[in-house]
Write a protein that holds these residues in place. Sequence first.
Motif, PDB file in Angstrom:
ATOM      1  N   THR A 211       0.887  -1.171   0.000  1.00  0.00           N
ATOM      2  CA  THR A 211       0.000   0.000   0.000  1.00  0.00           C
ATOM      3  C   THR A 211       0.926   1.222   0.000  1.00  0.00           C
ATOM      4  O   THR A 211       1.264   1.733   1.068  1.00  0.00           O
ATOM      5  N   ALA A 213       0.850   4.284  -0.262  1.00  0.00           N
ATOM      6  CA  ALA A 213       0.537   5.492   0.506  1.00  0.00           C
ATOM      7  C   ALA A 213       0.798   5.286   1.997  1.00  0.00           C
ATOM      8  O   ALA A 213       0.890   6.254   2.746  1.00  0.00           O
ATOM      9  N   TYR A 214       0.888   4.030   2.422  1.00  0.00           N
ATOM     10  CA  TYR A 214       1.115   3.716   3.838  1.00  0.00           C
ATOM     11  C   TYR A 214       2.403   2.912   3.947  1.00  0.00           C
ATOM     12  O   TYR A 214       2.392   1.689   3.883  1.00  0.00           O
ATOM     13  N   ASN A 217       3.214  -0.297   6.301  1.00  0.00           N
ATOM     14  CA  ASN A 217       2.470  -1.547   6.176  1.00  0.00           C
ATOM     15  C   ASN A 217       3.434  -2.588   5.617  1.00  0.00           C
ATOM     16  O   ASN A 217       3.512  -2.813   4.417  1.00  0.00           O
ATOM     17  N   TYR A 253      -3.169  -6.958   1.399  1.00  0.00           N
ATOM     18  CA  TYR A 253      -3.089  -5.535   1.765  1.00  0.00           C
ATOM     19  C   TYR A 253      -2.827  -5.306   3.251  1.00  0.00           C
ATOM     20  O   TYR A 253      -2.886  -4.175   3.727  1.00  0.00           O
TER      21      TYR A 253
ATOM     22  N   GLU B  42       0.199   7.363  10.628  1.00  0.00           N
ATOM     23  CA  GLU B  42       0.562   6.666   9.391  1.00  0.00           C
ATOM     24  C   GLU B  42       1.805   5.803   9.566  1.00  0.00           C
ATOM     25  O   GLU B  42       2.149   5.030   8.675  1.00  0.00           O
ATOM     26  N   TYR B  63      -8.234  -1.008  12.396  1.00  0.00           N
ATOM     27  CA  TYR B  63      -7.477  -1.341  11.171  1.00  0.00           C
ATOM     28  C   TYR B  63      -8.002  -0.483  10.025  1.00  0.00           C
ATOM     29  O   TYR B  63      -9.191  -0.532   9.697  1.00  0.00           O
ATOM     30  N   PRO B  64      -7.137   0.329   9.417  1.00  0.00           N
ATOM     31  CA  PRO B  64      -7.615   1.278   8.406  1.00  0.00           C
ATOM     32  C   PRO B  64      -8.071   0.574   7.126  1.00  0.00           C
ATOM     33  O   PRO B  64      -7.641  -0.552   6.826  1.00  0.00           O
ATOM     34  N   LEU B  65      -8.912   1.239   6.388  1.00  0.00           N
ATOM     35  CA  LEU B  65      -9.452   0.657   5.151  1.00  0.00           C
ATOM     36  C   LEU B  65      -8.354   0.417   4.120  1.00  0.00           C
ATOM     37  O   LEU B  65      -8.496  -0.427   3.241  1.00  0.00           O
ATOM     38  N   SER B  66      -7.253   1.152   4.246  1.00  0.00           N
ATOM     39  CA  SER B  66      -6.113   0.933   3.338  1.00  0.00           C
ATOM     40  C   SER B  66      -5.531  -0.468   3.517  1.00  0.00           C
ATOM     41  O   SER B  66      -4.878  -0.985   2.623  1.00  0.00           O
ATOM     42  N   HIS B  67      -5.743  -1.059   4.699  1.00  0.00           N
ATOM     43  CA  HIS B  67      -5.149  -2.359   5.025  1.00  0.00           C
ATOM     44  C   HIS B  67      -6.216  -3.469   4.946  1.00  0.00           C
ATOM     45  O   HIS B  67      -6.150  -4.453   5.677  1.00  0.00           O
TER      46      HIS B  67
END
Lengths: 559, 79
Positions: A211, A213-214, A217, A253, B42, B63-67
């Motif tokens: 990801t 942008a992050y 992760n 993800y 972040e 848990y963020p939606l990005s993950h």
Amino acid sequence: MNITKQNKIIKTDYLVIGGGMAGLQSAISAASRGLDVVIAEKADTRRSGSGANGNDHFACYIPECHGDDFELVVRQVNMTMDGGPWQDPTMLRLWLSRSFEIVQFWESIGIRMRPTGKWNFEGHSVPGNQRYHLKFDGQNQKSALTKAALDRGVHIMNKTPICDILLNDEGRVVGAVGIDISEEQPKLIVFQAKAVIIAAGGAGRMYPGITPAYMFNDSACPADAGTGHALAYRSGARLTNLDMAGGHAGPRYFARGGKGTWIGLTSDIHGNCITPYQDKPSRENGDIASDIWPGSYRERMQAGTGPSYMNCTETTDEDLEYMLHDAFVSEGIDSITDHLKQRKINLRDSMIEFGSYNIGFSSQGIDIDIHGMSTVPGMFAAGGVAGNVKGSLSGAVVIGMVAGEYAADYVKTVEECTVENHPTLQARLDQCNALLNRQEGAHWKEAASTLQNIMNDYAGIQIRSENMLTAGLAYLRQLREEAQAHLGAANSHELMRTLEVLDQIDIGEPFFLMVLNRKESRGPHHRSDYTYTNMLLNDKFQTIVKTKNGVVLDFRSSW
Amino acid sequence: MPPVIDHKKCVKCGYCAQICPLDVIKIEVRGKEKKTVIKYPEECWHCRACEKDCPVKAIHMRYPLSHLMLHMKPDGGKH
């Protein structure tokens, strides 16, 4: 804001850079031999590094379980993820032969090495072979090792990342420079040490993550940003195998390590198993598919045959319960369990898509000998930062132990050397003050993003060529120049991140030089202009060293 | 904002800020007031160290939606 400087110089025999698993074990072993030991840790040793929350597999040889045929053991372990071609065979034998010592020691300090009451080997296993991965419960491993280190008189300095190693005129280690980031205003700390061990983990965040942008992760601890590699390279230590780096795999993800802790089968979208190793989920073997071919998830997507899933729908209720609430906790990846619960995902009826994660330099880096010492006298290395030894957790801590023991002999052979007027101190103070006082300075993430793009676009895992690599190296050097001139940091936290990205750019350079110089295709390294595998390079490791007369690249025989 | 602090429970002891592997959490002091702040969300690794070690259980993870955890029923997504 300016950086302050602590007047008192911290003097020690053995400075441990990074209090992760390798560093803590090394500190304990050195202190047990009577050395004065200091650990400088970026975070807090009780919860830092890739073992922060636990581990559940410890590759080891226990004669009463595996028999006396050590050659058979070596051959079979070499077939698992802890073996393979990019490890000197002597180093494999070294960590394997002493692995049981660690198991016994850890049990004595309260880490549950046999939670079932007996030696139990599970996962990461090749069906038909003996199993070598001791299934233990490492959820308290960091606190237990921290206590054991403190009990032996080790002095732990948390929130103190190291940014320089100090050498004397002869080129041997005499100290280091760190930065205390515990307060908003950073403070420079000077160490005088007869020997250091770099145990700062792998080099992550060099490539865009799953990801982009992050950036945090990541499957390994994102604090492991490659500073150890950079410290070694700048000090003239020989690095190896950067050109053979690959990536991990796991939930697509939500990057987590511990793929070997899952009990399921790698399957296609219809739930059909796509690997030849077993047709039923096996708690005993795990799913070795992701160990043998962690890039498969990416390759299948690119070939149009993906996506691929970890399929636990056929796993027994008992094994599923054990995996989610026992094994994941031991391994420290129970964020997955928590995440699944919050999203109301039931593994009884749903498969989890797996992805291949991007390149990180872990088990590629500092070239060390059988004592764990690099080519720089007094500089040891263990764990993800070492380049010619694997073995995951076991390799890391056994080499940490070996280095700590040998350091006890080494420090007797060298004199203390004063560092208070070392030219590096003023240079580092000046640089930090420039970063802290730069008005409208660029944020570290700007440079990190460009670094990741350059690495991926010009030296990605897919295809490489002379023209692309030459351009990428030129861009990397442009980025370094711009970053040094324009980056700014508002406080100690941002200063740490800013120095990390500058270190990462420093590692990009030897990496580009090595992939340029490997004029063949092999393993994860694909050259469109040299598509063949050059048999003359079989069993050879590429090395790089920065000398006063320039950079020297070579291919050495494995030993 | 990945770790979520229950400020009614939080005793502002600073332990989470001390042990966070990514230095994400800070105790901010304004005059006599102290507050536990997720300053660098972040940079969270979602490892749950803060949640596990909090002495008063004042933290949970979001848990963020990005993950997002991508999942699929083994019928090829037909249902």
